[in-house]
Scaffold this active site. Structure first.
Site, short mmCIF file in Angstrom:
data_model
loop_
_atom_site.label_atom_id
_atom_site.label_comp_id
_atom_site.label_asym_id
_atom_site.label_seq_id
_atom_site.Cartn_x
_atom_site.Cartn_y
_atom_site.Cartn_z
N GLU A 79 0.83 -1.20 0.00
CA GLU A 79 0.00 0.00 0.00
C GLU A 79 0.87 1.26 0.00
O GLU A 79 1.84 1.36 0.75
CB GLU A 79 -0.89 0.02 1.25
CG GLU A 79 -1.89 -1.14 1.33
CD GLU A 79 -3.00 -1.05 0.29
OE1 GLU A 79 -3.16 0.03 -0.33
OE2 GLU A 79 -3.69 -2.07 0.10
N CYS A 141 -7.67 -2.06 8.31
CA CYS A 141 -6.30 -2.11 7.78
C CYS A 141 -5.77 -0.70 7.54
O CYS A 141 -4.62 -0.40 7.85
CB CYS A 141 -6.23 -2.93 6.48
SG CYS A 141 -6.41 -4.69 6.83
N HIS A 163 -1.40 -5.72 1.72
CA HIS A 163 -2.61 -6.55 1.70
C HIS A 163 -2.30 -7.85 0.98
O HIS A 163 -1.54 -7.88 0.01
CB HIS A 163 -3.76 -5.82 0.98
CG HIS A 163 -4.66 -5.07 1.91
ND1 HIS A 163 -4.81 -3.71 1.87
CD2 HIS A 163 -5.48 -5.51 2.92
CE1 HIS A 163 -5.68 -3.33 2.81
NE2 HIS A 163 -6.10 -4.42 3.46
N1 PCA Z 1 -8.47 -6.95 6.47
C1 PCA Z 1 -9.38 -5.88 6.79
C2 PCA Z 1 -9.31 -5.74 8.28
C3 PCA Z 1 -8.54 -6.90 8.77
C4 PCA Z 1 -8.01 -7.55 7.58
O1 PCA Z 1 -7.23 -8.54 7.57
C5 PCA Z 1 -9.10 -4.60 6.00
O2 PCA Z 1 -8.60 -4.68 4.88
O3 PCA Z 1 -9.37 -3.51 6.50
#
Ligand code: PCA
Length: 211
Positions: A79, A141, A163
């Site tokens: 990100e 996240c 991610h």
């Molecule tokens: N993904 C979510 C919250 C926890 C996770 O593993 C997100 O992308 O916000």
């Protein structure tokens, strides 16, 4: 100096979160001369950012990296930016739904200081599918990424977020088409993100970390 990794518990229909498995697999490994310490966070607005701040101020890691599941994405997605905003139609694990508030009174957004563009190229050159992401969303996240960057800036450390897709177990439990990646590839990928980020340490941090 240590590297802090943050993963997450399951949430919503994603009971088995690959982000938890990935950070646990890397816990106590040494990467680039630094010990990795992993923390699994609750998917709760009222708890996760506070835990991140507390851990970072006590450990003062050379790098703090969050790892979260982005269901539907097919690649590892480092990100670029965290935004000072929370909004989600779905509740967190404590039943809290964010309706568009700021996270704090800081800037509207903050860029990561890990070299995400180079990391994406490096991962792809190793055969690990990766793509740059320009949005970590506005759920937990993003809130955790924002907190990581804010806290790491206070002591000059590196901060970022990646991610990951569903792993096979996660994808099999979802009753619709959803991309998946093996845990093995994700663990190698996240380890590579840590390794590559550490090569970008500033001379000052390098000195402090004794490398
Ligand atoms: N993904 C979510 C919250 C926890 C996770 O593993 C997100 O992308 O916000």
């Amino acid at each position: 100096m240590a590297v802090l990794l943050f993963g997450f518990e399951g949430f919503l229909e994603y009971k088995d979160n690959p982000a938890k498995v990935v950070v646990e697999a890397l816990n106590h490994q040494r990467v680039g001369g630094h010990e990795v310490l992993s923390v699994v966070l609750p998917v709760e607005y009222g708890k996760a950012p506070q835990i991140v701040s507390r851990e970072i101020s006590s450990v003062k890691p050379v790098l703090a990296l969050g790892v979260g599941l982005a269901p539907g994405r097919a690649k590892l997605t480092p990100e670029k930016i965290a935004i000072n905003y929370k909004y989600s139609k779905e509740p967190d694990n404590a039943g809290v739904t964010a309706r568009g508030d700021r996270l704090d009174d800081g800037p509207d957004g903050m860029f990561t200081n890990i070299p995400v563009e180079e990391i994406v190229d490096h991962l792809n050159s190793m055969g690990i599918p990766a793509e740059l992401s320009l949005s970590a969303g506005s759920y937990l996240c993003n809130a955790v990424m924002y907190t990581i960057i804010r806290e790491q800036r206070k002591h000059g450390g590196l901060g970022g977020f990646v991610h990951v897709p569903c792993h096979e177990k996660c994808a099999s439990s979802i009753p619709r088409p959803i991309p998946s990646m093996s845990l093995d590839t994700m663990v190698r990928g996240v380890r590579t993100v840590v390794e590559y980020s550490l090569t970008k340490l500033s001379p000052t941090l390098m000195e402090r970390s004794g490398r």
